[in-house]
Design an enzyme around this catalytic site. Structure first.
Site, mmCIF file in Angstrom:
data_model
loop_
_atom_site.group_PDB
_atom_site.id
_atom_site.type_symbol
_atom_site.label_atom_id
_atom_site.label_comp_id
_atom_site.label_asym_id
_atom_site.label_seq_id
_atom_site.Cartn_x
_atom_site.Cartn_y
_atom_site.Cartn_z
ATOM 1 N N CYS A 56 0.551 -1.190 -0.276
ATOM 2 C CA CYS A 56 -0.268 -0.789 0.192
ATOM 3 C C CYS A 56 0.708 1.420 0.284
ATOM 4 O O CYS A 56 2.492 0.848 0.256
ATOM 5 C CB CYS A 56 -0.776 0.165 1.378
ATOM 6 S SG CYS A 56 -0.202 0.473 3.053
ATOM 7 N N HIS A 61 4.036 2.236 11.447
ATOM 8 C CA HIS A 61 2.634 2.542 12.878
ATOM 9 C C HIS A 61 2.101 3.313 13.880
ATOM 10 O O HIS A 61 1.456 3.433 14.695
ATOM 11 C CB HIS A 61 3.019 0.709 13.657
ATOM 12 C CG HIS A 61 3.568 -0.181 12.966
ATOM 13 N ND1 HIS A 61 4.462 0.164 12.499
ATOM 14 C CD2 HIS A 61 2.732 -1.461 12.141
ATOM 15 C CE1 HIS A 61 4.651 -1.333 11.954
ATOM 16 N NE2 HIS A 61 2.979 -1.888 11.614
ATOM 17 N N CYS A 71 2.617 6.676 8.750
ATOM 18 C CA CYS A 71 1.127 6.535 8.024
ATOM 19 C C CYS A 71 0.122 7.694 8.021
ATOM 20 O O CYS A 71 -0.156 8.079 9.079
ATOM 21 C CB CYS A 71 0.148 4.597 7.894
ATOM 22 S SG CYS A 71 -1.262 4.805 6.482
ATOM 23 N N GLU A 86 0.398 -0.293 16.355
ATOM 24 C CA GLU A 86 -0.370 0.726 15.883
ATOM 25 C C GLU A 86 -1.229 1.463 17.045
ATOM 26 O O GLU A 86 -1.970 1.826 17.841
ATOM 27 C CB GLU A 86 -0.968 0.693 14.983
ATOM 28 C CG GLU A 86 -2.821 1.416 14.449
ATOM 29 C CD GLU A 86 -3.489 1.364 13.293
ATOM 30 O OE1 GLU A 86 -3.906 2.145 12.906
ATOM 31 O OE2 GLU A 86 -2.531 0.497 12.433
#
Length: 311
Positions: free
Chosen positions: A12, A81, A103, A133
């Site tokens: 991604c 994360h 991100c 995360e």
């Protein structure tokens, strides 16, 4: 063997951006050495090894704050994360140069939590214990962010209902999140819902649910610690009712799984290097269970070139 190539799959944008940023850090000799990554830049052991060869050491462990004790100088890279404010402060106080590869989707969730807590809200956070995360998200306001992974944890909570929101880890299965969201809405009818599953995670899960149906088996290429990879295998089995195995690479593929199978679907997690997935697909396409000459698994990938290209 017929191979169904699930699309989209693999890297991604958040993962690619994080790795490119880390590579640029390694190539920037104005930045102080040594260079450490605080945790796995993405959850893939092959990627971690590739960065080691670039001169970047990964500090692995669940507690980011404690990991910082191992670094006395140089540059520290925060992973995709995200990290808690306490970790950021400790890195600054130690005089480290910080490179932040968080991100943007994770940053968005952190900003939401920060904003709502400032307004007096409590936050129900659906996530996986031990994953970095949720650690970062909960660290924003430990007294106001409550991690929920199972229904029984929800039932044990006694929270005000007038100022309460629910959000989630970005890489969770949307079906897992819905299951808990429904229970939360029943328990706290006035809760404010913020579904933060990232688009990349969502479309990859939907692709498996929609495209894997004609397969006899689904192979997910991804690291065992990759939450989104594990969720893809879960979606195949629980939503599409197709047996699935998650493998780190070709060499974890068991030939016995393929016996009697005509159609095999392949997908990969968001942190899985594309060449590793292609290697699995190429092997399956030539595989014939009645021809032992097609059973041998060979490394065809140059492991020194699995990281994205820095332009």
């Amino acid at each position: 063997m017929e191979v169904i190539k699930i699309s989209p799959r693999g890297y991604c944008y958040g993962v690619v951006d994080a790795m490119v940023l880390a590579l640029r850090t390694a190539q920037n000799f104005d930045l102080p050495r040594p260079i450490h990554i605080l945790g796995m830049i993405v959850h893939n052991a092959h990627v971690v090894e590739a960065f080691e060869k670039q001169g970047i050491k990964t500090l692995d462990g669940e507690d980011r704050l404690a990991l910082l004790d191992q670094v006395q100088e140089g540059t520290i890279i925060f992973t995709a994360h995200g990290v808690s404010p306490e970790v950021r402060k400790k890195a600054r106080d130690k005089g480290l140069t910080v490179v932040d590869a968080t991100c943007p989707d994770v940053t968005k969730t952190h900003d939401l939590i920060r904003e709502k807590v400032a307004e007096g809200y409590h936050v129900l956070y659906i996530g996986k214990k031990g994953h970095p995360e949720p650690e970062g998200a909960m660290g924003i306001a430990p007294d106001h962010v409550h991690l929920v992974q199972k229904l029984e944890e929800l039932e044990a909570l006694d929270l005000p209902t007038d100022k309460l929101i629910v959000t989630n880890q970005t890489t969770m299965s949307q079906w897992d999140v819905k299951h808990l969201m429904d229970a939360i809405l029943k328990r706290f009818p006035g809760v404010e819902v913020h579904n933060e599953i990232c688009l990349a995670t969502q479309v990859r899960q939907e692709a498996v649910a929609e495209q894997v149906g004609e397969a006899d088996l689904c192979i997910v290429v991804g690291d065992p610690r990759s939450n989104n990879s594990n969720r893809l295998a879960q979606v195949s089995e629980e939503i599409a009712d197709v047996p699935s195995y998650r493998i780190a690479d070709l060499f974890e593929l068991d030939i016995e799984w393929l016996r009697g199978k005509k159609n095999v679907a392949v997908t990969s997690g968001a942190s899985t290097p594309t060449p590793l997935t292609k290697e699995v697909i190429t092997f399956l396409e030539q595989f014939d269970e009645f021809n032992p000459a097609t059973w041998e698994k060979k490394r065809t990938v140059n492991m020194a070139k699995i990281l994205p290209t820095v332009k």
